[in-house]
Design an enzyme around this catalytic site. Structure first.
Site, PDB file in Angstrom:
ATOM      1  N   LEU A 241       0.822  -1.178  -0.088  1.00 32.80           N
ATOM      2  CA  LEU A 241       0.053   0.001  -0.005  1.00 32.80           C
ATOM      3  C   LEU A 241       0.738   1.269   0.087  1.00 32.80           C
ATOM      4  CD1 LEU A 241      -2.738  -0.995   2.560  1.00 32.80           C
ATOM      5  CD2 LEU A 241      -3.022  -0.641  -0.058  1.00 32.80           C
ATOM      6  N   ASP A 242       0.444   2.279  -0.677  1.00 31.92           N
ATOM      7  CA  ASP A 242       1.295   3.531  -0.724  1.00 31.92           C
ATOM      8  C   ASP A 242       1.355   4.151   0.682  1.00 31.92           C
ATOM      9  OD1 ASP A 242       2.321   5.593  -2.718  1.00 31.92           O
ATOM     10  OD2 ASP A 242       0.971   6.758  -1.276  1.00 31.92           O
ATOM     11  N   PHE A 243       2.591   4.901   0.757  1.00 31.71           N
ATOM     12  CA  PHE A 243       2.694   5.630   1.880  1.00 31.71           C
ATOM     13  C   PHE A 243       1.691   6.337   2.625  1.00 31.71           C
ATOM     14  CE2 PHE A 243       4.827   9.247   4.451  1.00 31.71           C
ATOM     15  CZ  PHE A 243       5.588   8.544   5.211  1.00 31.71           C
TER      16      PHE A 243
END
Length: 250
Positions: A100-102
């Site tokens: 998952l993206d930051f």
């Protein structure tokens, strides 16, 4: 066999014996109704009422509600907060299934089962993921239909498997999107392309797993029912690799 079922947490040994006697247990697809039958946890596939059982007790399966501001890595080379802080309580060396993206929160699976991780992460197996996005602007039904019909991005066309508008008011909208693509930042790029940049993004489900009321930063192990569903996906998965991109950051 009853010892293996009990060790997997499906039922007590006595209940497991009853399940076997009632013909509700299969080994490699065949009914195994004889008590005392030996099974090999490394090679035999055991199921109860058609639901697969994980006989290898060395495997661990955990769900994390990843907070925003955390890198989807067990060790970040830039010393940013990473996933290692959530796995200290487990003896096994776990890794994350996909990323998952930051700035994206939500459901992330942690495991040490490489075979299952491959099936879940690779888009060719069609395991869907559902996201809820808060976006700029009041989205209208025709824009939602664009997401379903497919839009052209710089790396090719993409269409949502499902999409619905949850709320739209005061210059913001809540949109639920389901897809199986693993392209980099695909949800954000899709919504940007239709004129509704993402403000917040949360993954609410991954295959049969639901985030539910799990708080940000909390982890829990899968229930036997949840694990059975995941193993069912792995055992029936098509062996094709497909042309889709490999799992990337959502």
């Amino acid at each position: 066999m009853q010892k293996v079922i009990a060790a997997a947490g499906v039922a007590s040994r006595r209940v497991a014996e009853n399940l076997i006697s009632e013909g509700r247990v299969t080994v490699n697809g065949e009914v195994a109704d004889m008590l005392g039958r030996r099974v090999d946890p490394d090679t035999d596939e055991v199921a109860v009422d058609g639901v697969p059982v994980q006989t290898d007790t060395s495997r661990r399966y955990v769900v994390l509600n990843k907070p925003t501001g955390v890198v989807s890595s067990m060790q970040d080379e830039h010393d940013r907060p990473d996933l290692s802080q959530f796995v200290d309580q487990f003896e096994e060396r776990l890794f994350n299934v996909g990323r998952l993206d930051f700035d994206t929160a939500g459901l992330l699976i942690l495991t040490n089962d490489g075979g299952l991780a491959h099936v879940l992460a690779h888009p060719s197996f069609g395991v869907t993921k559902t996201y809820v996005a808060k976006v700029d602007g009041n989205m209208v039904p025709s824009t939602l239909q664009l997401l379903l019909d497919g839009i052209e991005l710089e790396d090719g066309q993409i269409a949502a498997d499902k999409a619905r508008l949850l709320e739209s008011s005061r210059g913001e909208s809540l949109v639920e999107i389901t897809l199986h693509s693993g392209r980099n930042r695909i949800v954000r790029r899709m919504l940007e392309a239709v004129g509704h940049p993402v403000v917040e993004l949360v993954r609410r489900s991954f295959g049969p797993l639901q985030l539910g009321s799990l708080a940000p930063g909390e982890v829990r192990e899968l229930t036997t029912v949840e694990l059975g569903k995941l193993l069912g996906i792995a055992r029936t998965a098509d062996t094709r690799t497909g042309d889709d991109d490999a799992e990337s950051t959502d």
